[in-house]
Design a protein around this motif. Sequence first.
Motif, short mmCIF file in Angstrom:
data_model
loop_
_atom_site.label_atom_id
_atom_site.label_comp_id
_atom_site.label_asym_id
_atom_site.label_seq_id
_atom_site.Cartn_x
_atom_site.Cartn_y
_atom_site.Cartn_z
N ARG B 158 -0.56 3.13 -5.57
CA ARG B 158 -0.21 2.72 -4.20
C ARG B 158 0.58 1.51 -4.25
NH1 ARG B 158 -1.33 7.18 -4.42
NH2 ARG B 158 -2.76 8.48 -3.23
N CYS B 162 -4.08 0.63 -7.31
CA CYS B 162 -4.29 1.89 -7.82
C CYS B 162 -5.44 2.35 -8.20
CB CYS B 162 -3.19 2.12 -8.89
SG CYS B 162 -3.90 1.24 -10.66
N GLU B 238 -6.68 5.06 3.61
CA GLU B 238 -5.72 4.86 2.30
C GLU B 238 -6.75 5.05 1.23
OE1 GLU B 238 -2.57 1.96 4.31
OE2 GLU B 238 -4.31 1.14 3.25
N ALA B 242 -6.39 8.07 -1.87
CA ALA B 242 -6.18 7.98 -3.21
C ALA B 242 -7.09 8.31 -4.18
CB ALA B 242 -5.78 6.39 -3.29
#
Lengths: 383, 383
Positions: B158, B162, B238, B242
Amino acid sequence: MSTTAPKGFSAAGVAAGLKSSGDLDVAVVLNHGPDDAAAAVFTTNRFPAAPVLWSRQVLAGERARAVVLNSGGANACTGPEGFQDTHATAEHAAAALGIGAIDVAVASTGLIGVRLPMDKLTAGVTAAVEALSEDGGPDAARAIMTTDSVPKTTVQQREGWCVGGMAKGAGMLAPSLATMLVVLTTDAVVPPELLRSALKTATSVSFERVDSDGCLSTNDTVLVMASGASGMTPSAGEFTDALTAAATDLAMQLLADAEGSTKDIAITVRNAAGVDDALTAGRACARNNLLKTALFGNDPNWGRVLAAIGTTDAAFEADQVDVTINGVTVCRGGAIGDPREGVDLTGRAITIDVDLKAGSEQATIWTNDLSIAYVHENSAYST
Amino acid sequence: MSTTAPKGFSAAGVAAGLKSSGDLDVAVVLNHGPDDAAAAVFTTNRFPAAPVLWSRQVLAGERARAVVLNSGGANACTGPEGFQDTHATAEHAAAALGIGAIDVAVASTGLIGVRLPMDKLTAGVTAAVEALSEDGGPDAARAIMTTDSVPKTTVQQREGWCVGGMAKGAGMLAPSLATMLVVLTTDAVVPPELLRSALKTATSVSFERVDSDGCLSTNDTVLVMASGASGMTPSAGEFTDALTAAATDLAMQLLADAEGSTKDIAITVRNAAGVDDALTAGRACARNNLLKTALFGNDPNWGRVLAAIGTTDAAFEADQVDVTINGVTVCRGGAIGDPREGVDLTGRAITIDVDLKAGSEQATIWTNDLSIAYVHENSAYST
């Protein structure tokens, strides 16, 4: 002598061309009376086959004069047309027998989702009715075989009366009801209400405790017919015992002939808080593919027994459970017990005893191993 | 880069001799911080392995600094001695790392019911701690393999942060939790409560919907650690997205590498009255050995789909259900649909769509076929 061992019954099995092998595939069993009491237990699958829907109607009256059975096609998931096929089969048999269609139960076995070739089937029913004989029980038993390697029959002889029976079933053996067609007959005088309660008792401790592959069929049918031809009237207990003996004998024959099996496995769960707990824990083992493949490989993998019962809600403490395989207590208190090397699994018979130490009830579930032959047979069945 | 893709983590995998093959078998993943938030989901099996019991205590504080993992032995059903072994492993790692034992989670995989060779394991932990490196993620992923044919890793990149991860698991893949060890890492700043809720969401739609063989293990562990080393603070949405992407990627890798499998099967149940009904019906198919062997044999046996969902209590009418296999609606209204000859099952991917016409919810369960190789592999596993 199968279903024709009791007085008052005739039967036949003929080859109608439903099986591509040319083997016998249509059977009729006829009750000549004087009584026509009948009872049945059917699959609980929510996609019952057309013959199950029909035979439920027949048995609602607690009587039946005849049953027509076919292999080579289950007539399941065939819609309204499939039901009409079953109805037409009963009508055809009834006309040939000179009785009413509502007195004729129907049972079918074979591939799901395919219509029956009615021209061949009705011709077969005609031939079977013509062939009816007091010696026809063994032919009828052969005509209902699918992947069975041998016919299954039983006779339980008592003083002046008896119970006879036949069964088919080698896959989809799971409760409630092992997947199968079973016809039981008796020449005892048995009122319908006793016939019904005795059948319920007999199936609950026999067919319903065989769980070969966890798969429930659309066609399971266990039918019992009483002719009263012996003139003997056993007590409720005597009759229930004889019917249970017949059902248990047939259930063990189903187990021994299960598709591709190399092991007959008796899983007994002891000291459970209730019979339901014992059955739940036993079934969890019977349906655990990793345990079943281990037993196929002669591996006394008791960890997989614990992993299986660990998924259930049966009452037990994890550090209390013992597991004994073929007489060796390989797990004590949920941990390592006697050396697994002491377990001899080379024979066909395997006993697994699970002691939950949570009560005083027990039950046994019978199953088979999961073998390469099972996969091979079931991956190729319809092709 | 697996678990070391996010900043703030080092890892290692070494060969300690737990596997007779000499392959890597001990892994350590260390969180260098600055944060040490952690969350985990464990097996619901009622015989949890010793490392599960230990790691539950570690994670009760919602933090962890390191995890030690080993293949070559599950340390399950090993009693109090087995728990002492896990405790000693954590103590040994903690001493080598200069942290507290309560900051060290432990996860084990391998055969149930066998004690670990502690001399080899502790020497391996010492070697792994010495080998810790920011490039060690791939070695750690290899060290946790059992019957896996390939290591499973993921990285979800991202903006400025990450999620990384590794997984093992090839058998006993069933909910809740596919049987497996999974370590997820992130360098995002994530408070413990978000880490916990995001992990719950991520596993519920990924690992918990993989049902390869219906068997629930004693050792399932999914652990996530957040270092905060990126200094980035994603929103809850978010981060959850992920983490879910990472979990789903790993779950699909588990499915693709399931023991002996030749098919990846996505069973989607549509128009169910509720998600629970869709999951129940999907799982019934995923656990039906007759259906799974049919698919191994490239047989679009839709009757076995109906027979499987016919055993459930999901809301549907039998004459309403449609079944579509690889795009061909072979069953309409619970009866015969388009010709089964039109179904091409020669590829690895199979989709089965069941339309219950009972509501508007849906869910997908992923499973594999039941192959001869599955039986062979699992009958020979411990010998």
